[in-house]
Design a protein around this motif. Structure first.
Motif, PDB file in Angstrom:
ATOM      1  N   ILE A 129       3.004 -26.702  -8.163  1.00 26.31           N
ATOM      2  CA  ILE A 129       3.439 -26.700  -9.909  1.00 26.31           C
ATOM      3  C   ILE A 129       3.728 -24.926 -10.180  1.00 26.31           C
ATOM      4  CG2 ILE A 129       2.857 -26.098 -12.083  1.00 26.31           C
ATOM      5  CD1 ILE A 129       3.896 -29.510 -11.032  1.00 26.31           C
ATOM      6  N   GLY A 130       4.832 -24.651 -10.119  1.00 26.38           N
ATOM      7  CA  GLY A 130       5.316 -23.283 -10.566  1.00 26.38           C
ATOM      8  C   GLY A 130       4.952 -21.986 -11.552  1.00 26.38           C
ATOM      9  N   LYS A 131       4.984 -23.346 -12.602  1.00 28.11           N
ATOM     10  CA  LYS A 131       5.018 -21.960 -14.004  1.00 28.11           C
ATOM     11  C   LYS A 131       3.300 -23.234 -14.719  1.00 28.11           C
ATOM     12  CE  LYS A 131       9.262 -23.820 -15.835  1.00 28.11           C
ATOM     13  NZ  LYS A 131      10.558 -23.175 -16.701  1.00 28.11           N
ATOM     14  N   THR A 132       2.910 -22.284 -15.526  1.00 28.05           N
ATOM     15  CA  THR A 132       2.417 -23.448 -16.782  1.00 28.05           C
ATOM     16  C   THR A 132       3.112 -24.453 -17.633  1.00 28.05           C
ATOM     17  OG1 THR A 132       0.800 -21.112 -16.520  1.00 28.05           O
ATOM     18  CG2 THR A 132       0.629 -23.320 -18.851  1.00 28.05           C
ATOM     19  N   ALA A 133       2.289 -25.567 -17.171  1.00 31.97           N
ATOM     20  CA  ALA A 133       3.157 -26.520 -17.836  1.00 31.97           C
ATOM     21  C   ALA A 133       2.815 -27.639 -18.658  1.00 31.97           C
ATOM     22  CB  ALA A 133       3.464 -27.975 -16.508  1.00 31.97           C
ATOM     23  N   LYS A 134       2.366 -27.682 -19.899  1.00 37.10           N
ATOM     24  CA  LYS A 134       1.587 -28.414 -20.487  1.00 37.10           C
ATOM     25  C   LYS A 134       3.468 -29.212 -22.115  1.00 37.10           C
ATOM     26  CE  LYS A 134      -1.839 -27.628 -25.049  1.00 37.10           C
ATOM     27  NZ  LYS A 134      -2.731 -28.604 -24.200  1.00 37.10           N
ATOM     28  N   LEU A 230      -1.230 -27.845 -16.880  1.00 41.05           N
ATOM     29  CA  LEU A 230      -0.966 -27.804 -14.788  1.00 41.05           C
ATOM     30  C   LEU A 230      -0.404 -26.188 -15.322  1.00 41.05           C
ATOM     31  CD1 LEU A 230       1.491 -30.813 -14.386  1.00 41.05           C
ATOM     32  CD2 LEU A 230      -0.970 -30.528 -14.101  1.00 41.05           C
ATOM     33  N   GLN A 231      -1.213 -24.745 -13.954  1.00 42.29           N
ATOM     34  CA  GLN A 231      -1.092 -23.912 -13.881  1.00 42.29           C
ATOM     35  C   GLN A 231      -0.492 -23.773 -12.264  1.00 42.29           C
ATOM     36  OE1 GLN A 231      -2.011 -21.939 -16.284  1.00 42.29           O
ATOM     37  NE2 GLN A 231      -3.343 -23.150 -17.226  1.00 42.29           N
ATOM     38  N   PRO A 232       0.040 -22.889 -12.103  1.00 41.55           N
ATOM     39  CA  PRO A 232       0.904 -22.075 -11.073  1.00 41.55           C
ATOM     40  C   PRO A 232       0.040 -22.269 -10.022  1.00 41.55           C
ATOM     41  CG  PRO A 232       1.311 -21.050 -12.752  1.00 41.55           C
ATOM     42  CD  PRO A 232       0.125 -21.521 -13.304  1.00 41.55           C
ATOM     43  N   GLY A 233       0.317 -23.219  -8.808  1.00 41.67           N
ATOM     44  CA  GLY A 233      -0.184 -23.340  -7.831  1.00 41.67           C
ATOM     45  C   GLY A 233      -0.983 -24.818  -7.227  1.00 41.67           C
ATOM     46  N   ASP A 234      -1.383 -25.069  -8.873  1.00 38.69           N
ATOM     47  CA  ASP A 234      -1.746 -26.628  -9.174  1.00 38.69           C
ATOM     48  C   ASP A 234      -0.838 -27.451  -7.904  1.00 38.69           C
ATOM     49  OD1 ASP A 234      -3.551 -25.950 -10.449  1.00 38.69           O
ATOM     50  OD2 ASP A 234      -3.024 -26.693 -12.273  1.00 38.69           O
TER      51      ASP A 234
END
Length: 279
Positions: A129-134, A230-234
């Motif tokens: 994941i590259g950026k915060t995803a909600k 989801l956070q960057p690097g997840d």
């Protein structure tokens, strides 16, 4: 771009460095004191300056992510794997966690605990994941993908399938080899159509394509983000195709000395040797 973590073999301190793979055999260090997760989170990968260059055989590759906040794995996500597992096709994704203790790198040894007699391999496409995803809509889900890597979802079947949940049999130390690097999303034209395979001691055991996924990458990102930010690097590990040791007749279990090579088109090959527990 192929992004990786490494240390120089002549560095006694084994300092973690972030780098790029240039061509097939040159590792170029990048000007950051952090980890790949930090680079993704700060969105500054293209502003980093290039530093020293090394031959690939002069460095030790580490897992390209060593500190993700979350490793979310998807079970039973290829139709034929569901059949060989004697289970029903899931109506919603089957989820289980792995943790940072599971992560290990390319060419690292994986220890089979003395308690485990049914150790299995599972090649998987892992999404970073590259950026915060909600609450991400399906149509924009791919905008949140930074890149892709190879993950071997090593499993202790004798624990996993004899307990009411899968976690203890899946989250064993070293049971998530990952790498050898992350390939950024701009280099993978269609992650939904990649050949995926695994060899055990040179013999092909798994051979499929990510187009056979039951739940594809956009669906998984959207589905998960509805309730889990989801956070960057997840990491989302998308499941394994058929051919696992558990599904073979006779069944095949990993043993000390076995070499496993997991390969995904456009990314590369992750290789690990399995060894006996010394304690």
């Amino acid at each position: 771009m192929k992004l990786l973590q490494f240390y120089h073999l002549q560095d006694e301190a084994r300092k973690l460095q972030v780098g790029l793979l240039k061509g097939d055999s040159t590792v170029v260090a990048l000007s950051t004191a952090g980890t790949v997760r930090d680079v993704i989170r700060e969105s500054d990968i293209y502003s980093l300056q290039e530093g020293a260059s090394y031959r690939l055989d002069e460095v030790k590759l580490l897992s390209p992510l060593t500190d993700p906040e979350k490793i979310i794995c998807i079970g039973l996500n290829y139709h034929d794997h569901v059949i060989e597992s004697n289970m029903q096709v899931p109506k919603v994704p089957v989820l289980f966690p792995k943790y940072n203790n599971c992560l290990t790198g390319h060419d690292d040894e994986v220890v089979i605990p003395a308690e485990v007699s049914q150790c299995d391999y599972e090649v998987e496409l892992a999404v970073v994941i590259g950026k915060t995803a909600k609450r991400v809509p399906l149509e924009s889900a791919m905008d949140y993908v930074f890149g892709y890597t190879v993950l071997n979802d090593v499993s202790a079947r004798d624990i996993q399938l004899n307990e009411p949940q899968w976690t203890r049999g899946k989250a064993i130390d070293g049971f998530a080899p990952m790498g050898p690097w992350i390939v950024t999303a701009d280099e993978i034209e269609n992650p939904g159509n990649l050949s995926i395979s695994l060899k055990l001691n040179g013999e092909t055991m798994q051979n499929s394509n990510t187009k056979e996924l039951i739940f594809n990458i956009p669906y998984l990102v959207s589905f998960l983000s509805n309730t889990i930010t989801l956070q960057p690097g997840d990491i989302i590990s998308t499941g394994t195709p058929p051919g696992v040791g558990m599904g073979r007749k006779p069944q095949v279990w990993l043993k000390p000395g076995d070499v496993v090579e997991a390969t995904i088109e456009g990314i590369g090959t992750l290789r690990n040797t399995f060894v006996a527990d010394q304690f």
